[in-house]
Design a protein around this motif. Structure first.
Motif, short mmCIF file in Angstrom:
data_model
loop_
_atom_site.label_atom_id
_atom_site.label_comp_id
_atom_site.label_asym_id
_atom_site.label_seq_id
_atom_site.Cartn_x
_atom_site.Cartn_y
_atom_site.Cartn_z
N PRO A 72 4.23 6.32 -14.57
CA PRO A 72 4.21 5.41 -13.44
C PRO A 72 3.14 4.36 -13.72
O PRO A 72 2.00 4.72 -13.99
N ALA A 73 3.56 3.12 -13.73
CA ALA A 73 2.66 2.05 -14.15
C ALA A 73 1.30 2.18 -13.47
O ALA A 73 1.21 2.42 -12.28
N GLN A 88 -0.87 0.11 -12.74
CA GLN A 88 -1.21 -0.90 -11.73
C GLN A 88 -0.87 -0.41 -10.32
O GLN A 88 -1.46 -0.83 -9.34
N LEU A 89 0.15 0.48 -10.25
CA LEU A 89 0.62 0.89 -8.93
C LEU A 89 -0.47 1.62 -8.15
O LEU A 89 -0.54 1.53 -6.93
N ALA A 90 -1.28 2.37 -8.87
CA ALA A 90 -2.30 3.17 -8.19
C ALA A 90 -3.13 2.32 -7.25
O ALA A 90 -3.42 2.73 -6.13
N ALA A 128 -2.21 -0.84 -6.35
CA ALA A 128 -1.39 -1.81 -5.61
C ALA A 128 -0.72 -1.21 -4.38
O ALA A 128 -0.43 -1.92 -3.43
N VAL A 129 -0.44 0.10 -4.43
CA VAL A 129 0.32 0.69 -3.32
C VAL A 129 -0.62 1.37 -2.32
O VAL A 129 -1.27 2.35 -2.65
N PRO A 130 -0.73 0.82 -1.12
CA PRO A 130 -1.65 1.40 -0.15
C PRO A 130 -1.09 2.68 0.47
O PRO A 130 0.12 2.86 0.55
N GLU A 131 -1.98 3.55 0.92
CA GLU A 131 -1.59 4.75 1.65
C GLU A 131 -0.91 4.34 2.95
O GLU A 131 -1.23 3.31 3.52
N ARG A 132 0.01 5.19 3.40
CA ARG A 132 0.63 4.88 4.69
C ARG A 132 0.59 6.14 5.57
O ARG A 132 1.52 6.92 5.61
N PRO A 133 -0.54 6.35 6.24
CA PRO A 133 -0.64 7.52 7.10
C PRO A 133 0.21 7.35 8.36
O PRO A 133 0.58 6.23 8.71
N SER A 134 0.50 8.46 9.00
CA SER A 134 1.21 8.39 10.27
C SER A 134 0.28 7.82 11.33
O SER A 134 -0.93 7.85 11.18
N GLU A 179 -7.09 6.43 10.63
CA GLU A 179 -7.29 5.01 10.89
C GLU A 179 -6.40 4.58 12.04
O GLU A 179 -5.28 5.07 12.14
N VAL A 211 -0.01 -8.49 10.90
CA VAL A 211 -0.59 -9.74 10.44
C VAL A 211 0.48 -10.58 9.76
O VAL A 211 1.53 -10.08 9.37
#
Lengths: 529, 708
Positions: free
Chosen positions: B389-390, B392-394, B396-402, B442, B631
């Protein structure tokens, strides 16, 4: 079926979605379509708490019924996708496509990736004090490099256009991608059979199908995604569009002054500044803006692309048009604003619409908009502060009603004495300090001056936000002597500016400040002395 | 259930013999119960078994026809205690909950039930929430089965296997006078598949029959001398009976394979994953034929020593595929082989990780590691392409908590708590289980611990001092009725606690799907609701009780301040009211559509942010966290930070405006009200306003235009 295979095999499909996007409905449609097309179909998911807006994954496997009958046994279907063993991945949001790739579900040898290019920002991205948005372009690049085939389109926009739900568009895009083991008609039939909001869902489905079918690899969508580049940290002169041509002779004169006295590369950003300040106050005030930039211009050069001038022009225009009561009230009463509200809330043209504004003035705002000779003592005395306190607090103003509108206009009219107001006196002094610092720094350390110019972006907002930003701006300005003792003060300021936008309570900023100044304790004491 | 209808699912319960059932695993279990002649069903909702409860709650008619008693229990303890009916009577009963949290709550009743033994088949259906996305601590049900001697079934994740397991579970229970647990992993519960239905069966013996001729057997009572006797009975009679049943009825499966010097022992629930892993390694054909012999444990407790020994005989080594820890099956296997003096090597944890879910890749890599040591010739020199898995993704991809839903009434409560802390400094918050658990993420970051359902208040017990800073506990209405009233509130009164407890009263067990609870404001058929939380709290002796509407943040803040500072002694309880938005929408949307269609006046509120006054600091988002408050790129060419914006999903709850007011944020918020079918006077007045304001707007617009 995947070409070149004679033995029937299991088709594997993963759906990466967000809770609340209708992944369950989509899964059911796909199951029905598969079963109607002669497949044994299985699906699983882990909804649980992810239902509440979190990232979630549905996983489906299809196997031709005829193949099972020929073998005389049922296929063993898995409940979880194996990295490197998925034929089709569909993501109903761009970062979820990224997450699916991170899990290794998309591989070059076999996976078609159907992804929506729209973003649903995560709470982390939205909470940033400045620009915290993730970089979509990176994900698209990786997608192009990782997937066997990428079909990218803005599914959310299509769903909205057809007043439908995103799951209809996703199903359409899957059908249009040609990557499903059964014909798209089966998907359409599944929607028809479900019967709810049929017309809209079918229209959205069709739109998704057409768009996906048309996009071989969908550079278009990728291009569209690129059209909104992430904001640069430091302004470059080319990043600004020109302002409309003026008719007013005084406005013309200001633009003429720009073209005669300033470099042509900076004309656009200066034009925007002048246009904004004419709108904010008047021509003379806009003239002052240009005059203030002349000393900066003298320190700058074409060899440096006039970076300092551009960045200062940008910041100065913003600072000189600080959001006072008059400005806010003026913007809120404009016809264009009423029209924008109607568009934003999707109100029909003839539909009756009310607008209520939420204002919460503090004593600072009330005194700030009064002439300084009046505002300053009122602000200082405890008794008057207490009396004024009665007029503060949350106010809801019906700007669409005559009295509300007139009240707002009255506030807008306080701009008549804006230049002698208490707020103006304070801002003007800060602006002059800042410009003096820049002019002083530029000949000695140009990079540092540019970074200090960019620090203007910390000063923004209202109330506490404004005070917090201003305090951090000041802290950086005060740390300058100490920082200049270091090897690279420009990077230090850049680092501090980033730290100032990390958290609200300022832990990160304080730590960065302590760390960066600590390196040169001597210079700190010197500056204190 | 509440506002959602399960009519379609209920229809599936009516299928007759020979018809094909197509649906989810947990619904198949529900149908299987009716096919097994179950006399009563009880349980407590929770993922992934909520569906069973929801569908039966809507299936009153079918249950009446069959004479099946169903209830939504007050807690898992209540549900477990319900099984007492099967101690003395030949009643088949089933209960369900989320394991292992629910099992822990039920343990008192379960332990006693297992000791007494049962006459009627007693099935405990456990939805396991283990692995990815689990919202509970990770533990094994297996240990629980062992300690109380309750049998544990872990069937293959196919609908027909699961349905068969329900039937066999009842029979096993009756054959061994022991309750039986049927554990289903979360994906198996949500598994869509099919099976051929049989007819539903009326229970041959009913509660009426029992009450008509009450039975009593003193030897079933948990008192000396019977307790010791029951313990002896467990080991000498019930256990051997269970083993006999499992052996004779062939609950466990032996699948032969040519590589006979090796073998894999696996939990039935992992069968599909193991077979897929073998297939990918080139060792199985996709229809269940494997090169390695398999021993599939559909009954994981009790284990059948004889079967183990038979399987291991002549093998060089065994791989035990057993999810979770400790590795009870592996330990038992070693013991069996030691006793039989077999030298077969047993591997399990080692090739497999001790902790964590056995995902597809964990299974594949575990089996590969095992074979690399013991059967390298079986492994193809695999030419797998490296999975990279590239990198860069680490980043670039933000966490998405519930998070809390758009319009959630709990949001303004937690925004208020955030604001309170700005005034009084940081407060110790003892959190609880429910949607409000998300406040610990958050952007609220509230909550120092979560100790269990309804235990928010109890978990602050040690922190009640005579000092002036008070701990603050959160409790949901679900948790309150589950046990919080006694474990938390009554305990606080009795021990003269001084802290503050907020009870989040949103009208439903919202996190588990919106089930009704005693305080729901609903005309719930077959239930008595509308009980007052405030009255209950006063009833156990709390003197300082306040109710508030969470959407009114000004009032909320006032009451919070008072609670934290009042001189009143004893616990302070705040009932924070606001109906769950998801369920409210389900309730009101059809109503509003009907009104709109019939020409009645309907107003819809939508909030917004003026992009030209927003400066992109996002304090509003940090205080509210509404999914709908997002936003967008800053339209101002001079500014960089994106501006706040309200998207189309806004339900008009008004929290963003309230937050802007309460936190004195900024003047950018507005709300627009769109009115359908306005009255004549309203239309006329608005027309008048438009003309007048429009005139003024055009005039100032002209002036502005002339300046440029």
């Amino acid at each position: 079926m995947v070409e070149g295979e004679t033995q029937p095999r299991v088709f594997k499909l993963a759906i990466a979605a967000l809770g609340g996007q209708g992944g369950g409905v989509l899964t059911q449609w796909l199951l029905n379509a598969a079963e109607a097309s002669g497949f044994i179909a299985q699906a699983t998911s882990v909804p649980g708490v992810a239902q509440r807006t979190g990232a979630t994954l549905y996983y489906l496997e299809f196997f031709p019924r005829a193949g099972a009958e020929a073998a005389g046994a049922d296929p063993v279907l898995a409940l979880m996708p194996q990295p490197g063993d998925v034929d089709l991945v569909v993501a109903s949001e761009l970062m979820e496509a990224g997450r699916a790739m991170q899990r290794g579900l998309v591989t070059r040898d076999r996976t078609t990736l159907v992804a929506s290019t729209h973003r649903v920002f995560t709470i982390g991205e939205k909470s940033a004090l400045g620009d915290g948005l993730a970089d979509s372009e990176t994900v698209l690049q990786v997608a192009r490099a990782t997937a066997r085939r990428l079909v990218a389109l803005d599914m959310e926009a299509l769903a909205r256009e057809h007043r439908s739900v995103i799951s209809s568009v996703v199903l359409g895009a899957l059908a249009g991608s040609g990557a499903l083991p059964f014909p798209g008609e089966a998907c359409e039939q599944a929607i028809r059979a479900s019967g709810r909001a049929l017309e809209r869902n079918l229209a959205a489905f069709e739109a998704g199908r057409a768009r996906a079918a048309a996009s071989a690899d969908d550079e278009q969508a990728a291009q569209a995604e690129r059209a909104e580049p992430a904001a640069a940290e430091i302004a470059s002169a080319g990043a600004f569009d020109p302002v409309p041509a003026p008719q007013n002779p005084r406005a013309k004169a200001l633009l003429a002054k720009i073209s005669s006295e300033f470099p042509s590369t900076c004309a656009n950003v200066l034009g925007i500044g002048v246009h904004r300040l004419v709108d904010y106050h008047n021509h003379a005030y806009a003239g002052l803006y240009l005059d203030r930039l002349l000393p900066i211009l003298r320190q700058d050069s074409a060899a440096r692309q006039h970076t300092l001038l551009t960045e200062t022009a940008r910041g100065l225009a913003l600072w000189m048009s600080y959001e006072d009561t008059a400005r806010v009230a003026d913007l809120k009463t404009r016809a264009a604003r009423f029209a924008r509200v109607r568009a934003e809330v999707a109100g029909g043209n003839g539909q009756l619409m009310r607008i209520v504004d939420y204002l919460s003035p503090r004593v600072e705002e009330i005194c700030g908009s009064l002439p300084a000779w009046l505002g300053a003592p009122l602000m200082k005395w405890r008794l008057t502060r207490r009396i004024l306190q009665a007029f503060t607090g949350g106010k809801k103003i019906s700007t669409d009603r005559v009295w509300g509108y007139l009240l707002m206009r009255a506030m807008a009219r306080t701009r008549a004495w804006r230049l002698s107001s208490l707020r103006h006196r304070e801002e003007d002094a800060r602006i002059r300090d800042w410009l003096a610092t820049l002019a002083e720094l530029a000949p000695q350390d140009y990079e540092l001056a540019v970074e200090m110019a960019a620090c203007q972006q910390l000063v923004k907002g209202y109330g506490e936000t404004f005070e917090r930003g201003l305090a951090r701006f000041r802290a950086i300005a005060e740390a300058l002597p100490a920082l200049r003792g270091g090897t690279d003060p420009a990077s230090a300021v850049r680092e501090l500016r980033a730290a100032a936008l990390v958290d609200e309570d300022g832990g990160e900023f304080a730590a960065a400040l302590a760390r960066l100044c600590e390196n040169h304790p001597g210079s700190v004491t010197e500056s204190k002395a | 259930m509440a506002e959602r209808s399960f009519a379609r699912e209920v229809e599936l319960l009516r299928l007759t013999a020979g018809e094909e059932f197509r649906g989810e695993g947990i619904l198949a279990v529900t149908k299987a119960l009716l096919q097994s002649g179950v006399a009563y069903v009880a349980g407590y909702q929770g993922a992934p078994v909520s569906h069973l409860m929801d569908v039966l709650a809507d299936a009153g008619e079918i249950l009446d026809e069959l004479g099946v008693h169903f209830e939504s229990s007050a807690s898992e303890a209540t549900a477990a205690a319900t099984l007492a009916a099967s101690i003395n009577y030949p009643l088949r009963g089933a209960v369900t909950w989320k394991s292992t949290v629910g099992t822990n709550v039920a343990s008192d009743a379960l332990g006693n039930l297992a000791s007494s033994g049962v006459k009627g088949g007693s099935l405990i259906i456990l939805g396991e929430d283990y692995g990815e996305g689990a919202s509970i601590m990770q533990e094994r049900t297996h240990a629980f089965a062992m300690k109380s001697q309750i049998w544990l079934l872990d069937p293959r994740p196919r609908l027909d296997s699961i349905v068969t397991a329900v039937q066999q579970g009842f029979e096993l229970s009756e054959a061994s006078n022991t309750p039986v647990m049927l554990m289903l992993r979360i994906r198996a519960c949500h598994l869509y598949g099919s099976f051929i239905a049989s007819d539903n069966r009326r229970p041959p013996f009913t509660a009426e029959d029992a009450l008509a001729a009450p039975q009593r057997d003193p030897s079933r009572i948990i008192l000396p001398p019977y307790t010791y006797e029951q313990e002896r009975e467990k080991t000498e009679q019930r256990w051997p009976a269970a083993v006999r049943f499992i052996k004779e009825r062939k609950l466990n499966e032996f699948i032969d394979g040519p590589a006979s010097e090796l073998g894999i022992v696996l939990q039935g629930g992992l069968y599909n994953g193991v077979l897929r892993a073998l297939e990918l390694l080139g060792l199985a054909d996709g229809f269940g034929a494997s090169r390695l012999p398999l021993y599939v444990l559909n009954a994981t407790y009790p284990l059948v020593e004889e079967e183990f020994v038979r399987f291991a005989t002549g093998k060089r080594s065994l791989l035990i595929v057993e999810e979770g820890q400790p590795e009870h099956i592996e330990q038992a296997a070693n013991q069996f082989l030691r006793r039989a003096d077999l030298q077969t090597k047993v591997l399990g944890k080692g090739p497999f990780p001790m902790a964590g879910e056995y995902t597809g890749s964990v299974l594949k890599e575990g089996i590969r590691a095992f074979l690399e040591e013991f059967g390298p010739r079986l492994l193809n020199p695999v030419t797998e392409q490296p999975l990279l898995p590239a990198a860069q993704l680490a980043s670039a991809v933000p966490e998405r908590p519930s998070g809390l839903c758009t319009g959630c009434p709990e949001r303004p409560l937690f925004s208020s708590l955030k604001l309170l802390q700005k005034e009084v400094g940081p407060v110790h918050v003892s959190a609880d289980i429910g949607c409000h658990s998300f406040a610990s993420l958050e952007p609220f970051n509230l909550g120092a611990s979560i100790l269990g359902y309804g235990l928010g208040s109890a978990a602050a017990s040690a922190l009640h001092t005579r000092g002036n800073k008070r701990p603050l506990s959160i409790m949901g209405d679900g948790g309150f009725w589950h046990n919080g009233l006694t474990s938390g509130i009554s305990n606080a009164v009795f021990n003269e606690h001084d802290g503050v407890t907020i009870i989040v009263d949103n009208g439903y067990a919202a996190a588990t799907g919106g089930q009704w609870i005693p305080s729901s404001e609903a005309d719930a058929p077959r239930r008595t609701a509308r009980l007052s939380i405030a009255d209950a709290v006063r009833g156990v002796g709390v003197r300082w009780v306040r109710s508030l509407n969470t959407y009114d943040m000004k009032d909320t803040l006032k009451i919070l301040r008072e609670a934290m500072s009042t001189r009143e002694k004893g616990p302070k309880v705040i009932v924070a009211q606001g109906e769950c938005q998801l369920n409210r929408e389900r309730r009101t949307r059809p109503l509003l559509n009907r009104l709109r269609k019939t020409g009645k006046r309907v107003a819809r509120k939508h909030y917004g942010v003026d992009a030209d006054t927003c400066t992109g600091d996002h304090s509003c988002i940090r205080l509210s966290g509404c999914p709908s408050l997002t936003v967008k790129p800053n339209p101002d060419p001079l500014r960089r930070a994106p501006v706040a914006a309200v998207d189309y999903d806004c339900v008009g709850c008004g929290v963003c405006g309230e937050v802007a007011h309460a936190a004195v944020l900024c003047p950018s918020f507005y709300h627009a009200e769109l009115v359908d079918n306005p009255g004549a006077i309203e239309r006329f007045m608005q027309g008048l306003r438009r003309v007048l304001i429009g005139f003024l707007q055009r005039r100032s617009q002209r002036k502005r235009a002339m300046a440029w």
